[in-house]
Each structure stands twice: as structure tokens, then as C-alpha cells.
Design a protein around this motif. Sequence first.
Motif, PDB file in Angstrom:
ATOM      1  N   TYR A  39       0.931  -1.135   0.032  1.00  0.00           N
ATOM      2  CA  TYR A  39      -0.089  -0.072   0.106  1.00  0.00           C
ATOM      3  C   TYR A  39       0.864   1.097  -0.017  1.00  0.00           C
ATOM      4  N   SER A  89       0.112   5.602  -0.024  1.00  0.00           N
ATOM      5  CA  SER A  89      -0.815   6.630  -0.470  1.00  0.00           C
ATOM      6  C   SER A  89      -0.399   7.577  -1.063  1.00  0.00           C
ATOM      7  N   LEU A 108      -2.663   0.647  -4.331  1.00  0.00           N
ATOM      8  CA  LEU A 108      -2.630  -0.775  -3.758  1.00  0.00           C
ATOM      9  C   LEU A 108      -1.987  -1.354  -4.841  1.00  0.00           C
ATOM     10  N   TYR A 113      -9.179  -7.021  -0.802  1.00  0.00           N
ATOM     11  CA  TYR A 113     -10.173  -6.372   0.021  1.00  0.00           C
ATOM     12  C   TYR A 113      -9.723  -6.203   1.230  1.00  0.00           C
ATOM     13  N   ALA A 166      -6.919  -3.540   1.572  1.00  0.00           N
ATOM     14  CA  ALA A 166      -7.447  -2.117   1.379  1.00  0.00           C
ATOM     15  C   ALA A 166      -8.334  -1.621   2.678  1.00  0.00           C
ATOM     16  N   ARG A 204      -9.236   2.007   3.023  1.00  0.00           N
ATOM     17  CA  ARG A 204      -9.598   2.363   1.809  1.00  0.00           C
ATOM     18  C   ARG A 204     -10.314   1.073   1.080  1.00  0.00           C
ATOM     19  N   ILE A 241     -11.408  -0.930  -2.836  1.00  0.00           N
ATOM     20  CA  ILE A 241     -10.889  -1.161  -4.119  1.00  0.00           C
ATOM     21  C   ILE A 241     -12.038  -1.584  -4.930  1.00  0.00           C
ATOM     22  N   ASN A 275      -9.258   1.648 -13.502  1.00  0.00           N
ATOM     23  CA  ASN A 275      -8.549   1.916 -11.903  1.00  0.00           C
ATOM     24  C   ASN A 275      -7.215   1.385 -12.121  1.00  0.00           C
ATOM     25  N   TYR A 324      -3.337  -0.450  -8.420  1.00  0.00           N
ATOM     26  CA  TYR A 324      -4.910  -0.100  -8.610  1.00  0.00           C
ATOM     27  C   TYR A 324      -4.795   1.326  -7.687  1.00  0.00           C
ATOM     28  N   ARG A 325      -5.781   2.123  -8.146  1.00  0.00           N
ATOM     29  CA  ARG A 325      -6.134   3.425  -7.247  1.00  0.00           C
ATOM     30  C   ARG A 325      -7.004   2.551  -6.247  1.00  0.00           C
ATOM     31  N   THR A 326      -7.054   3.461  -4.941  1.00  0.00           N
ATOM     32  CA  THR A 326      -7.982   2.950  -3.972  1.00  0.00           C
ATOM     33  C   THR A 326      -8.900   3.925  -3.895  1.00  0.00           C
ATOM     34  N   HIS A 327      -9.962   3.797  -3.189  1.00  0.00           N
ATOM     35  CA  HIS A 327     -11.245   4.994  -3.174  1.00  0.00           C
ATOM     36  C   HIS A 327     -11.471   4.914  -1.333  1.00  0.00           C
TER      37      HIS A 327
END
Length: 566
Positions: free
Chosen positions: A178, A180, A196, A208, A211, A216, A218, A253, A297-300
Motif C-alpha cells: 500500500y 498513499s 495498492l 479487499y 485495502a 480504503r 478497491i 482503475n 490500482y487506485r484505491t477509493h
Amino acid sequence: MKNFCWIALLAVPGVLSNPRCRCLYDDPCWPNDNEFSQLQSKLSQQLISPVPPESACYPASNPSGNCTDVELNAVNGRWRSDQAGSMQSPNFETFIFPNGTIEACFLNTSLGFPCDQGNVPPIGVDARTIEDIQTAVVFAAKHDLRLVVKNTGHDYLGRSSARGAFMIWTHHLKNITYNSNFVPEGASESETYNALTLQSGVQWFEAYDAAQANGRMIVGGLSPGGSVGAAGGWVSGGGHSSFAPRHGLGVDNVIQFTMMVASGEHLTANTHINSDLFWAVRGGGGGTYGILTSVTYRTHEITPLIGIFFSSNFSSPAVGREVISEFVKFCPKLPDLEWGGWTSLSSATINSIIVAPNASWADVNATIDPFFNLLRNASADTITSTIPFDGFSSWYQAVFPEPEGEVGANIEIASRLIPQELFEDSEHLVEVLLSLPNGIGLNHVGGGKVSRTDPDSAGLNPAWRKALIHAVLGGGWPEGATVDEIRTVQQQIRDELSVLENLVPGGDSYFNEASLYEPNPQHTFFGDHYERLESIKDKYDPLGLFIVAEGVGSERWDSSLNCLLY
Ligand SMILES: Cc1cc2nc3c(=O)[nH]c(=O)nc-3n(C[C@H](O)[C@H](O)[C@H](O)COP(=O)(O)OP(=O)(O)OC[C@H]3O[C@@H](n4cnc5c(N)ncnc54)[C@H](O)[C@@H]3O)c2cc1C
Ligand SMILES: *[C@@H]1O[C@H](CO)[C@@H](O)[C@H](O)[C@H]1NC(C)=O
Ligand SMILES: *[C@@H]1O[C@H](CO)[C@@H](O)[C@H](O)[C@H]1NC(C)=O
Ligand SMILES: *[C@@H]1O[C@H](CO)[C@@H](O)[C@H](O)[C@H]1NC(C)=O
Ligand SMILES: *[C@@H]1O[C@H](CO)[C@@H](O)[C@H](O)[C@H]1NC(C)=O
Ligand SMILES: *[C@@H]1O[C@H](CO)[C@@H](O)[C@H](O)[C@H]1NC(C)=O
Ligand SMILES: *[C@@H]1O[C@H](CO)[C@@H](O)[C@H](O)[C@H]1NC(C)=O
Ligand SMILES: *[C@@H]1O[C@H](CO)[C@@H](O)[C@H](O)[C@H]1NC(C)=O
Ligand SMILES: *[C@@H]1O[C@H](CO)[C@@H](O)[C@H](O)[C@H]1NC(C)=O
């Protein structure tokens, strides 16, 4: 261009009588013991000899392994993915000769068949390092082996198994990082993402958890046990999710990936470097350009969400028609609200799980109540509910409380992307849906962010950007079924697919959840991105080491994918 190649080959004596064919297990060209021990000396692990997991139950009188374990876990996706020789659908462990003879290993020993290797590659590399992947790729290329890249074995077209092949198993590449403030290679320091990075063996349940541990969420695949791979076939084919209408598809993503290509080079690809490869792998198909070693990947942000659940058995066909009509009219509203999910329906029943991210409970109730009233009125056998969850993880655990299910059966499927515009004349659509004798599954994964993304930003079939729903149907058979029984089911699936084809003439399909019998896979899976995908494949894989069923470049090979046609 293709015709030209044919003519050129015809002019070279001997080319057509000696087509280039892969070297398969038991062929004289198969590497000898000495060559395998040289390979072994360069690997971090022992070479593996994958077998169908059911072989533990043979001989029936004195099982060679723990048959109880196999029986208990036959429908557990995580357990199946932990076995090198197991596919999620056992029919892809099976080989059917052109003459109809079936070679398989059935869990039910009472059927009285012998246990055979079937379609399971007899030897492979249990890759734990990038060097393992590199060594294995170079070895496969040098000996022109039929190469299978296997991650979890979920593929619905059996692309992660092949008879007599050499397997590279990515399952144990499990690292997760991970960051940020992730800066892609080649980007300026100011281009940062909350990201991530998953090595290619990571599965959704692990992604999952990682994240969530970092506060976060994903966007990923959704199934019991979360056993689908998070950085292999899923994302290479597109990667749909109930959260796609809000956050985009898997391919939308991705920030960066790393990949081993046929030359043995380990490349990084993103919008700054190797951008053609980055474009192609995002939707251009797994097992085609090289072996992904990681995906970033982007995380949300985690938001609360409302789960919407309903289920009804219709009291009469007329009531069913009314409900389905109203539901189909409601479908286009879902992605506008950033809602996603999935529905199974037929003329007799409807079952749906929908998720409304970051929505207020009162708003969700107000939106869904008119439909819920209709549904409750339609039948006493109706369940409706809206339930608030504090975030993705608690919703996911509620929806999939058990790791078992959805896998372990002999099945084939077929699918079509249903364009938004078809919902304008929804009456016709309703008639077609109701005409399918075995019902259909609708994935509410299109529209919203998926449609707002530039169709040319990724190799993914541009039809995805106009689709509202990915519709899937299928059929199955019990183990031990005769080849005629299997062919009857396959024909029924083809017949039902032709109903969808008539609904969307010249329509498109999702590479990862589709039929093995698409007559025009280049168009159906890739649309007008095909030529560019093909030229990128030729650049990174000029000799065609990476070939999978209906994938880019596969049309140059015969139906076994072992011999080059031109
Ligand atoms: C129970 C179940 C639930 C599913 N749910 C979803 C869902 O929610 N959303 C969705 O979009 N799809 C879903 N799918 C379909 C899924 O996307 C495909 O099965 C996909 O092929 C799985 O990829 P994998 O890597 O896990 O599987 P595998 O079968 O191991 O691999 C699939 C393909 O990708 C290739 N591949 C694997 N790893 C790599 C790698 N590292 N580099 C290059 N190629 C690789 C393989 O060669 C093969 O061609 C589901 C499937 C099942 C069985
Ligand atoms: C066989 O598998 C079962 C179920 O997973 C397990 O409980 C048992 O301990 C195993 N037996 C042996 C001998 O390993
Ligand atoms: C079918 O073909 C396979 C492979 O050539 C062969 O082993 C088998 O005996 C054949 N079966 C029949 C019934 O002819
Ligand atoms: C196994 O096959 C036998 C013989 O066809 C059948 O009677 C039995 O019901 C099968 N068992 C299971 C668990 O399917
Ligand atoms: C594995 O993950 C750890 C922790 O995130 C990281 O420090 C390390 O560099 C990673 N290793 C590889 C080989 O990616
Ligand atoms: C969630 O919704 C609230 C209220 O509408 C809004 O203020 C907030 O920005 C949203 N959060 C995200 C991450 O979308
Ligand atoms: C939403 O509807 C459910 C019943 O369908 C009800 O129990 C709940 O209180 C409602 N929530 C709000 C905020 O109105
Ligand atoms: C419920 O059913 C009755 C009788 O079939 C009908 O008159 C009424 O309009 C229906 N209500 C709704 C909300 O569909
Ligand atoms: C619908 O019928 C099936 C099969 O009989 C049953 O399992 C299910 O519980 C019923 N659903 C509802 C909502 O009553």
C-alpha cells in the motif's frame, strides 16, 4: 493482409505440409530429463506435476490421497485455487477428443470411469519470484511448448488449462504493497495516487482485506470467498464490479503494471512508459501479451452504503411480465444513481442484489418503494429489504457469508453486452428476456463512470462504454454425462445465445464471461480495437508464445491452438 500471407506461404514448398506445431508432452521434441533438471536448477521451487484434484479419490478401493478433503471442498473457490491442477469448473480439467472420447477424473468414483489427466498440464513452475517467471518463459519459448498461464483457474473458457501443456502458476505471488503517495515510473513527483500494488497471485479476498486495513476500498470482482484473481485474467479482460458505475471498471482503475514478456524482459507499463502495452493489457485479454507480475490500482474512500435486496416468485406469468417490465424500465436509472449489482430473472422469478454507495437510506427507500410495492403486490412469495452498511467490507461479508458456491460444477456460459439504447424500446427487450427458457443473469455493471470514460483510453472493447448491462446465460451437466448429453447442453446454450444475438445483431461480449463458440471473436470481444491490439501483441510476442481461446492472435492457430495455420 491475411490473404497476402497465405499466398506467400503457399509459395514456400513444405510450409503447409509441415505447419509449425507446439511441442506437447509425450512428443519426441518434449524437453528431456536433463533439460528439465537444468530448468530446475534455476528455480526457487520444485517443478510441479499438476493433477486433477479428484485423483486423490483413486483407486476407489484405496485412495491415493485425502478424498474426504476433496469432497468437502469441491465447491470452495479458495480451496480449488490452491490446487495447481484444479480448475474452478471441473469440465476444464476434462479433455474431449474429436471422436467424442472423454478423458477426465470424476469425483464420483462410483461412476466407474478411470481417472485421467485430461486437460491438466502435466508439468509446471510454481512461480514465487520474478526470476522464476522469467526462467519459465524463456524455457517455454526455447522449446516452443504450449504454454498455460494459470492463476486461480476461474476462466470460463478454460484458458488456464491445456492438454500436454507447460504451466506457469502465478498463485503464490502474493505480495501486497500500500502506498498513499504512489508515483508511477516515469511520472513527475507531483503525479501521486493512493494506490495498492498487488502481485499477480493476489485474490480479491486478500486485496479487499489489505485495502480495508489501510482504511480504503478497491474495485474488484464479487464472488463467494473472493477467490477470483485480482491481478491476472480479471483485469486483463476488463474486470467488472457492482462498483463500476461509480468508480469505473477494473481497467479504469489501473495505474501501472509490471509484466514479463516473451523475450524474458521484465517491463513496467503505464501512461508514461510502454504505454502501448499498458493500453492493450487493459481489456485486450489475459494470457496474450505476456505474464503480469503486478498491478497497481487506485484505491477509493470508504463510504457507507445501502444494500438493496429483493426476491420474488411470480404468482402468474402475467404478473411476471408486469414486474419484469417495470424492472427493465428501472435499469437505466441504476447507474445514474451510481448503483450497481446483479439480478437473475426468468418468467417465474426475480432475485436481485443491488448496492447504493454513499446514498442516504431515506433517498434509497423513496427511489425503490414504488417498485417494491409492485413486487409485494405481485406475489406473496416476495422478500424486499434495504439495509444500511458502514462500508464495503461489512456489505461484502453479508452478501457472501460462506466461502462456498458458484464453482465446482461443469458449466459453460454465453453472454452479450446490452447497450443502453435497447432500453429505450424496453417492451421488445422484455419479450426476449421472458422467452429464455432457463432465465438469464444481468450484471448491472455498465453506465455511469464506465460510459463517461474515453472508449479509446484502454484496449477494452469500446462497446463496454455504451453498455448498460452484461447479460449471461449458461447450462451445465452432471459428471459422467455422455458426450451426446454434453453436446445437447452446448447446443442449447448456442441456441439461447442466438436469441441474444438477434436482440443485438452484431453485438459484443465480455471476454472473461462468454462462449467458446463465438463465430467472430475478434469483433465480438474487441470491436474496432482489434487491429491495434493485434499489432501490439505482435510487437511484444512476435512468435505467438501467449495464445488463448478466442484471444488476440488466436485465429492464426487451429482449434486445438497447437498448430499455426498461416
Ligand atoms: C465464481 C466466479 C465469479 C466471477 N466474478 C467476476 C466478477 O465479479 N467480475 C468479473 O469481471 N469477472 C468475474 N468472473 C470472471 C473472471 O473475470 C474470469 O474467470 C477471469 O478469467 C479470472 O481470472 P483469474 O486470473 O482469476 O483466472 P485464471 O483462470 O487463472 O486466468 C484467466 C486467464 O487469464 C490469464 N492469466 C492469469 N494470470 C495471468 C497473468 N499474471 N498474466 C497474464 N495472463 C494471466 C490466464 O492465462 C487465462 O487466460 C468470475 C468468475 C467466476 C468463476
Ligand atoms: C483429510 O481432510 C479432512 C478434511 O479437510 C481433514 O479433516 C483430515 O484431517 C484430513 N486427513 C488427513 C489424514 O490429512
Ligand atoms: C478416440 O481418439 C482417441 C485419441 O486418438 C483414442 O485414444 C480413442 O481410442 C478413440 N476412441 C474411439 C472410441 O475411437
Ligand atoms: C455417483 O454415481 C452413482 C452411479 O451413477 C450414483 O448412483 C450416485 O448417486 C452418485 N453420487 C453422487 C454423490 O452424485
Ligand atoms: C513486498 O511487500 C513489502 C511490503 O509491502 C515490500 O516492502 C516489498 O518491497 C515487496 N517485495 C516485492 C518483491 O515486491
Ligand atoms: C458522500 O455523500 C456526501 C453527502 O452527499 C458527500 O458530502 C460526500 O462528499 C460523499 N462522499 C464521497 C466519497 O463521495
Ligand atoms: C427504509 O425502509 C425500511 C423498510 O422497507 C424501513 O425499515 C426503514 O426505516 C426505512 N429507512 C428510512 C431512513 O426511512
Ligand atoms: C395491486 O394489485 C391489485 C389487484 O391485482 C391492483 O388493483 C393494484 O393496482 C396493484 N397495486 C400496485 C401498486 O401495483
Ligand atoms: C421462491 O421459490 C424457491 C423454490 O421453491 C424458494 O426456494 C424461494 O424461497 C422462494 N422465494 C421466495 C421469495 O419466496
